[in-house]
Design a protein around this motif. Structure first.
Motif, PDB file in Angstrom:
ATOM      1  N   SER A   2     -25.752  28.649 -24.732  1.00 55.14           N
ATOM      2  CA  SER A   2     -25.214  27.858 -25.825  1.00 55.14           C
ATOM      3  C   SER A   2     -24.108  26.917 -25.348  1.00 55.14           C
ATOM      4  CB  SER A   2     -24.665  28.780 -26.918  1.00 55.14           C
ATOM      5  OG  SER A   2     -23.610  29.548 -26.405  1.00 55.14           O
ATOM      6  N   SER A   3     -23.889  25.880 -26.144  1.00 56.62           N
ATOM      7  CA  SER A   3     -22.834  24.921 -25.835  1.00 56.62           C
ATOM      8  C   SER A   3     -21.471  25.569 -26.017  1.00 56.62           C
ATOM      9  CB  SER A   3     -22.931  23.720 -26.772  1.00 56.62           C
ATOM     10  OG  SER A   3     -24.113  23.022 -26.547  1.00 56.62           O
ATOM     11  N   LEU A   4     -20.509  25.059 -25.289  1.00 57.62           N
ATOM     12  CA  LEU A   4     -19.134  25.532 -25.426  1.00 57.62           C
ATOM     13  C   LEU A   4     -18.513  24.898 -26.666  1.00 57.62           C
ATOM     14  CD1 LEU A   4     -18.262  25.156 -21.671  1.00 57.62           C
ATOM     15  CD2 LEU A   4     -18.395  27.300 -22.907  1.00 57.62           C
ATOM     16  N   THR A   5     -17.566  25.588 -27.273  1.00 56.50           N
ATOM     17  CA  THR A   5     -16.896  25.074 -28.461  1.00 56.50           C
ATOM     18  C   THR A   5     -15.407  24.896 -28.167  1.00 56.50           C
ATOM     19  OG1 THR A   5     -16.292  27.217 -29.395  1.00 56.50           O
ATOM     20  CG2 THR A   5     -18.505  26.407 -29.904  1.00 56.50           C
ATOM     21  N   ALA A   6     -14.701  24.307 -29.096  1.00 54.02           N
ATOM     22  CA  ALA A   6     -13.255  24.110 -28.942  1.00 54.02           C
ATOM     23  C   ALA A   6     -12.518  25.444 -28.886  1.00 54.02           C
ATOM     24  CB  ALA A   6     -12.719  23.249 -30.079  1.00 54.02           C
ATOM     25  N   GLN A   7     -13.157  26.504 -29.330  1.00 57.80           N
ATOM     26  CA  GLN A   7     -12.527  27.822 -29.302  1.00 57.80           C
ATOM     27  C   GLN A   7     -12.702  28.531 -27.959  1.00 57.80           C
ATOM     28  OE1 GLN A   7     -14.482  29.332 -32.736  1.00 57.80           O
ATOM     29  NE2 GLN A   7     -12.931  28.527 -34.120  1.00 57.80           N
ATOM     30  N   ASP A   8     -13.582  28.010 -27.104  1.00 64.57           N
ATOM     31  CA  ASP A   8     -13.752  28.581 -25.762  1.00 64.57           C
ATOM     32  C   ASP A   8     -12.610  28.084 -24.888  1.00 64.57           C
ATOM     33  OD1 ASP A   8     -16.226  30.014 -26.098  1.00 64.57           O
ATOM     34  OD2 ASP A   8     -17.216  28.071 -26.236  1.00 64.57           O
ATOM     35  N   ARG A   9     -11.921  29.005 -24.240  1.00 63.88           N
ATOM     36  CA  ARG A   9     -10.721  28.672 -23.470  1.00 63.88           C
ATOM     37  C   ARG A   9     -10.892  29.004 -22.001  1.00 63.88           C
ATOM     38  NH1 ARG A   9      -9.163  25.345 -26.965  1.00 63.88           N
ATOM     39  NH2 ARG A   9      -7.137  25.147 -25.993  1.00 63.88           N
ATOM     40  N   CYS A  10     -10.233  28.233 -21.160  1.00 62.41           N
ATOM     41  CA  CYS A  10     -10.251  28.439 -19.708  1.00 62.41           C
ATOM     42  C   CYS A  10      -9.623  29.792 -19.383  1.00 62.41           C
ATOM     43  CB  CYS A  10      -9.470  27.308 -19.031  1.00 62.41           C
ATOM     44  SG  CYS A  10      -9.293  27.477 -17.245  1.00 62.41           S
ATOM     45  N   ASP A  11     -10.315  30.576 -18.568  1.00 57.40           N
ATOM     46  CA  ASP A  11      -9.793  31.883 -18.183  1.00 57.40           C
ATOM     47  C   ASP A  11      -8.619  31.773 -17.220  1.00 57.40           C
ATOM     48  OD1 ASP A  11     -11.510  33.600 -19.682  1.00 57.40           O
ATOM     49  OD2 ASP A  11     -13.124  33.155 -18.262  1.00 57.40           O
ATOM     50  N   ARG A  12      -8.379  30.615 -16.673  1.00 61.27           N
ATOM     51  CA  ARG A  12      -7.278  30.429 -15.728  1.00 61.27           C
ATOM     52  C   ARG A  12      -6.005  29.940 -16.416  1.00 61.27           C
ATOM     53  NH1 ARG A  12      -4.168  31.666 -12.233  1.00 61.27           N
ATOM     54  NH2 ARG A  12      -3.801  30.429 -10.390  1.00 61.27           N
ATOM     55  N   CYS A  13      -6.133  28.962 -17.355  1.00 59.69           N
ATOM     56  CA  CYS A  13      -4.923  28.357 -17.926  1.00 59.69           C
ATOM     57  C   CYS A  13      -4.883  28.317 -19.450  1.00 59.69           C
ATOM     58  CB  CYS A  13      -4.730  26.945 -17.374  1.00 59.69           C
ATOM     59  SG  CYS A  13      -5.956  25.759 -17.976  1.00 59.69           S
ATOM     60  N   GLY A  14      -5.991  28.594 -20.110  1.00 56.66           N
ATOM     61  CA  GLY A  14      -6.008  28.605 -21.565  1.00 56.66           C
ATOM     62  C   GLY A  14      -6.362  27.270 -22.212  1.00 56.66           C
ATOM     63  N   ALA A  15      -6.597  26.235 -21.417  1.00 56.18           N
ATOM     64  CA  ALA A  15      -7.019  24.940 -21.974  1.00 56.18           C
ATOM     65  C   ALA A  15      -8.463  25.050 -22.476  1.00 56.18           C
ATOM     66  CB  ALA A  15      -6.917  23.854 -20.914  1.00 56.18           C
ATOM     67  N   GLN A  16      -8.932  24.033 -23.191  1.00 59.66           N
ATOM     68  CA  GLN A  16     -10.301  24.060 -23.682  1.00 59.66           C
ATOM     69  C   GLN A  16     -11.270  24.129 -22.509  1.00 59.66           C
ATOM     70  OE1 GLN A  16     -11.375  21.037 -26.504  1.00 59.66           O
ATOM     71  NE2 GLN A  16     -13.528  21.597 -26.469  1.00 59.66           N
ATOM     72  N   ALA A  17     -12.251  25.012 -22.615  1.00 60.62           N
ATOM     73  CA  ALA A  17     -13.233  25.195 -21.546  1.00 60.62           C
ATOM     74  C   ALA A  17     -14.365  24.184 -21.685  1.00 60.62           C
ATOM     75  CB  ALA A  17     -13.800  26.608 -21.588  1.00 60.62           C
ATOM     76  N   TYR A  18     -14.749  23.599 -20.558  1.00 59.33           N
ATOM     77  CA  TYR A  18     -15.887  22.687 -20.479  1.00 59.33           C
ATOM     78  C   TYR A  18     -16.912  23.169 -19.461  1.00 59.33           C
ATOM     79  CZ  TYR A  18     -13.498  19.300 -23.380  1.00 59.33           C
ATOM     80  OH  TYR A  18     -12.889  18.673 -24.443  1.00 59.33           O
ATOM     81  N   ILE A  19     -16.606  24.264 -18.778  1.00 60.01           N
ATOM     82  CA  ILE A  19     -17.489  24.790 -17.740  1.00 60.01           C
ATOM     83  C   ILE A  19     -17.621  26.301 -17.908  1.00 60.01           C
ATOM     84  CG2 ILE A  19     -17.716  25.175 -15.248  1.00 60.01           C
ATOM     85  CD1 ILE A  19     -16.244  22.473 -14.889  1.00 60.01           C
ATOM     86  N   ARG A  20     -18.876  26.778 -17.815  1.00 60.84           N
ATOM     87  CA  ARG A  20     -19.147  28.218 -17.860  1.00 60.84           C
ATOM     88  C   ARG A  20     -19.849  28.595 -16.561  1.00 60.84           C
ATOM     89  NH1 ARG A  20     -22.201  28.691 -22.340  1.00 60.84           N
ATOM     90  NH2 ARG A  20     -20.518  29.487 -23.617  1.00 60.84           N
ATOM     91  N   ALA A  21     -19.289  29.521 -15.833  1.00 59.22           N
ATOM     92  CA  ALA A  21     -19.906  30.060 -14.622  1.00 59.22           C
ATOM     93  C   ALA A  21     -20.464  31.431 -14.982  1.00 59.22           C
ATOM     94  CB  ALA A  21     -18.882  30.164 -13.503  1.00 59.22           C
ATOM     95  N   HIS A  22     -21.777  31.560 -14.921  1.00 59.44           N
ATOM     96  CA  HIS A  22     -22.442  32.802 -15.319  1.00 59.44           C
ATOM     97  C   HIS A  22     -22.827  33.584 -14.069  1.00 59.44           C
ATOM     98  CE1 HIS A  22     -24.540  35.475 -17.996  1.00 59.44           C
ATOM     99  NE2 HIS A  22     -25.619  35.367 -17.271  1.00 59.44           N
TER     100      HIS A  22
END
Length: 63
Positions: A2-22
């Protein structure tokens, strides 16, 4: 995947996530564009899928 949403956050800094590594075993890490670029090369041997939506940062908003 699924696409990322504005609620998905970077696990490193907490900014909005645009990349998912599965990874295998249904695990994933989310990254902002900055951290995704920074860690991609190191993670590539271990990831099963890399979902990148950073193109949305440069796409003009549609009316």
């Amino acid at each position: 995947m699924s696409s990322l949403t504005a609620q998905d956050r970077c696990d490193r800094c907490g900014a909005q996530a645009y990349i998912r590594a599965h990874f295998s075993h249904n695990r994933e890490l989310l990254f902002c564009a900055h951290h995704g670029r920074r860690y991609r090369a190191a993670l590539e041997p271990r990831i099963s899928e890399f979902h990148d939506e950073t193109h949305l940062l440069t796409t003009a908003a549609q009316p």
